[in-house]
Design a protein around this motif. Structure first.
Motif, mmCIF file in Angstrom:
data_model
loop_
_atom_site.group_PDB
_atom_site.id
_atom_site.type_symbol
_atom_site.label_atom_id
_atom_site.label_comp_id
_atom_site.label_asym_id
_atom_site.label_seq_id
_atom_site.Cartn_x
_atom_site.Cartn_y
_atom_site.Cartn_z
ATOM 1 N N ALA A 157 1.441 2.968 -3.350
ATOM 2 C CA ALA A 157 0.324 3.476 -4.121
ATOM 3 C C ALA A 157 0.160 4.974 -3.981
ATOM 4 N N PRO A 168 0.804 -1.222 0.000
ATOM 5 C CA PRO A 168 0.000 0.000 0.000
ATOM 6 C C PRO A 168 0.842 1.279 0.000
ATOM 7 N N ALA A 185 -23.216 -12.293 -7.925
ATOM 8 C CA ALA A 185 -23.302 -11.206 -8.892
ATOM 9 C C ALA A 185 -23.056 -9.834 -8.268
ATOM 10 N N THR A 186 -23.203 -9.704 -6.948
ATOM 11 C CA THR A 186 -22.970 -8.413 -6.306
ATOM 12 C C THR A 186 -21.568 -7.902 -6.662
ATOM 13 N N CYS A 187 -20.600 -8.803 -6.655
ATOM 14 C CA CYS A 187 -19.209 -8.428 -6.931
ATOM 15 C C CYS A 187 -18.749 -8.823 -8.334
ATOM 16 N N GLN A 209 -14.611 -3.380 -11.433
ATOM 17 C CA GLN A 209 -14.857 -3.037 -10.041
ATOM 18 C C GLN A 209 -13.755 -3.609 -9.177
ATOM 19 N N ARG A 210 -13.576 -2.981 -8.029
ATOM 20 C CA ARG A 210 -12.590 -3.448 -7.062
ATOM 21 C C ARG A 210 -13.261 -3.604 -5.710
ATOM 22 N N ILE A 211 -12.779 -4.597 -4.915
ATOM 23 C CA ILE A 211 -13.119 -4.632 -3.502
ATOM 24 C C ILE A 211 -11.816 -4.330 -2.786
ATOM 25 N N ARG A 212 -11.812 -3.247 -1.979
ATOM 26 C CA ARG A 212 -10.531 -2.679 -1.517
ATOM 27 C C ARG A 212 -9.639 -2.506 -2.758
ATOM 28 N N LEU A 213 -8.450 -3.143 -2.800
ATOM 29 C CA LEU A 213 -7.594 -2.970 -3.983
ATOM 30 C C LEU A 213 -7.671 -4.152 -4.935
ATOM 31 N N PHE A 231 -18.586 -18.002 -0.650
ATOM 32 C CA PHE A 231 -19.870 -18.069 0.060
ATOM 33 C C PHE A 231 -19.701 -17.722 1.544
ATOM 34 N N ARG A 232 -18.553 -18.070 2.118
ATOM 35 C CA ARG A 232 -18.302 -17.661 3.507
ATOM 36 C C ARG A 232 -18.345 -16.134 3.588
ATOM 37 N N ALA A 237 -20.621 -9.166 -11.503
ATOM 38 C CA ALA A 237 -21.464 -9.001 -12.690
ATOM 39 C C ALA A 237 -21.299 -7.620 -13.320
ATOM 40 N N PHE A 296 -26.182 -10.384 -0.250
ATOM 41 C CA PHE A 296 -25.188 -10.580 -1.300
ATOM 42 C C PHE A 296 -25.529 -11.763 -2.194
ATOM 43 N N LEU A 322 -12.139 -7.223 -9.350
ATOM 44 C CA LEU A 322 -13.212 -8.219 -9.354
ATOM 45 C C LEU A 322 -13.605 -8.527 -10.793
#
Lengths: 268, 195
Positions: free
Chosen positions: A20, A17, A178-180, A186-190, A230-231, A182, A175, A193
């Motif tokens: 960046a 990090p 497809a939330t993340c 997109q990114r989750i944090r860095l 899924f977790r 589709a 959730f 996806l």
């Protein structure tokens, strides 16, 4: 063997990090890190252990897995993973690699169904024979294009079930896969996806599993990938080799058709 | 031959399901683990509609979803929606809570940074949701806007049907006090979000 390499790059990862300055620079540094990692992939250790397990006489029937039919004919490993999941006449089911290995361990080696499904994922205190076998079989599809068929009615049915599961919103967080996965870029944090509903990103993602995860020191199968998604989705536990897990795998594998398989890979 | 018979023997129970319904297959493919029970797959009306239409929700359906979710919002009895932004920042950073691997005795986080930019200092933020940097500064530090921010955290689908954002209050992910802290992170002029 190549553990020193991991030791070398772990501090780099922790410091990331700090590099960046803006989005682009971050992405570039992550890409550099990935390239550095790819030079020495400990997945080789799992592949070698898997090959031994494949050829070793084991179980109540004292038989090897060398006559296991992964869909290309008995004992044929090359290219088998790139065409899985698929329908198998002898079980009248659609099976992914892991469920097919369970079938072979039961049929050929005489293990009980529960024995064959024991320790699906490795951890600090457990070695997973399943993940080693997965590493070996998948490595024999390296360089081969994904070609999952949708011919048999049960394959078509699995695709539809898998698709439904992918878009199923539930749990306390509402959730779905497809939330993340589709939407584009997109990114989750860095973490990038991939849009798994689109051919190109689905190909890139699917053909990079299984993977040696540096952060876990384990080789992870596609069944593990779904289990852990899924977790995080706040869903209950996905049952290893369950019909739904195979259906979802088939949906994702089919979306990746035409992509050149290149795993086991190495990931953060 | 022998192999086929063996296989057939343990396949019999599944063969009974001629054309399995996707939802039944799905439910049979999960098992309870820790706090995450299989009943989490059951959908309320909002989840069912948002799964069915996913990205393209028809306008009339969207209106119904928003109206139904708006009714669920409960504002704090003391009328105060602002807490401590420093606590809010901690909640925004934390991604734990409600997973089968989490201890249900510990408080859940909001994991806001997974999807949103908030303060300038935190560069590890996701892009699933819009940037919330300068949220209050851009909209004005009014009481009405504070209330809106609280409501949005409580149930985002009251304002945006099928939003990807969890309904933190409605689904009891965050407590009332935690939602006040998150509201302060967004709306306090001293919060790094508004610097």
């Amino acid at each position: 063997m190549k553990r020193w390499l991991i030791a070398l790059f772990l501090p780099l990862m922790a410091a990331m990090p700090a590099f960046a300055q803006d989005g682009d620079a971050t992405v570039k540094e992550i890409e550099k890190y990935r390239q550095a990692l790819a030079d020495g992939n400990p997945a080789e250790l799992w592949e070698a252990r898997g090959e031994d397990l494949w050829k070793k006489k084991r179980g109540p029937k004292n038989a090897s897995l060398e006559q296991c039919d992964l869909g290309m004919g008995a004992g044929k490993v090359k290219g088998a993973y790139a065409a899985l999941p698929r329908y198998f006449e002898d079980t009248d089911k659609v099976e992914d690699l892991e469920s097919r290995l369970v079938t072979c361990m039961v049929m050929l080696q005489g293990f009980s169904y529960d024995q064959a499904r024991k320790n699906p994922f490795g951890g600090p205190d457990v070695k997973s024979d399943m993940e080693a076998l997965v590493a070996y079989v998948t490595s024999a599809s390296r360089g081969i294009k994904m070609n999952v068929a949708l011919k048999h009615p049960k394959e078509k049915e699995a695709f539809e079930i898998g698709k439904k599961m992918f878009f199923h919103r539930g749990g306390p967080h509402d959730f779905a896969c497809a939330t993340c996965h589709a939407s584009d870029k997109q990114r989750i944090r860095l973490q990038d996806l991939p849009n798994l509903t689109k051919q190109e990103p689905a190909q890139r993602a699917y053909t990079s599993w299984p993977a040696y995860r540096v952060s876990q020191g384990e080789l992870r199968s596609f069944q593990w990938r779904l289990f852990d998604c899924f977790r995080q989705q706040r869903f209950p536990e996905l049952v290893f080799t369950s019909q739904g897990s195979v259906a979802l795998t088939l949906y994702l594998a089919k979306n990746a058709n035409g992509g050149v398989f290149n795993a086991p890979s190495i990931k953060r | 031959m022998k192999m086929t018979i063996l296989a057939a023997a343990w396949m019999v129970p599944l063969a009974v399901l001629a054309t399995p319904n996707a939802e039944e297959v799905m439910k049979a493919s999960f098992k309870d683990r820790g706090q995450a029970k299989v009943d989490r797959l059951n959908q309320d009306e909002t989840q069912a509609a948002c799964s069915k239409y996913f990205a393209a929700v028809p306008k009339d359906v969207a209106k119904k979803i928003e109206a139904a979710n708006l009714k669920t919002i409960k504002y704090p009895a003391d009328g105060k929606v602002m807490g401590d932004w420093k606590e809010g920042e901690r909640i925004a950073q934390s991604g734990v809570g409600k997973q089968f691997s989490d201890n249900p005795a510990n408080p859940a986080g909001g994991n806001c940074y997974a999807c949103h930019q908030l303060s300038k200092a935190e560069i590890s933020f996701g892009t699933i949701g819009p940037s919330l940097y300068n949220f209050g500064k851009l909209r004005g530090f009014t009481e009405a806007m504070q209330k809106y921010a609280y409501g949005k955290v409580y149930n985002a689908q009251a304002y945006s049907a099928c939003s990807n954002m969890p309904r933190f209050g409605h689904n009891q992910i965050l407590t009332e006090q935690q939602m006040k802290h998150v509201t302060a992170l967004l709306m306090d002029p001293d919060s790094p979000v508004n610097k």
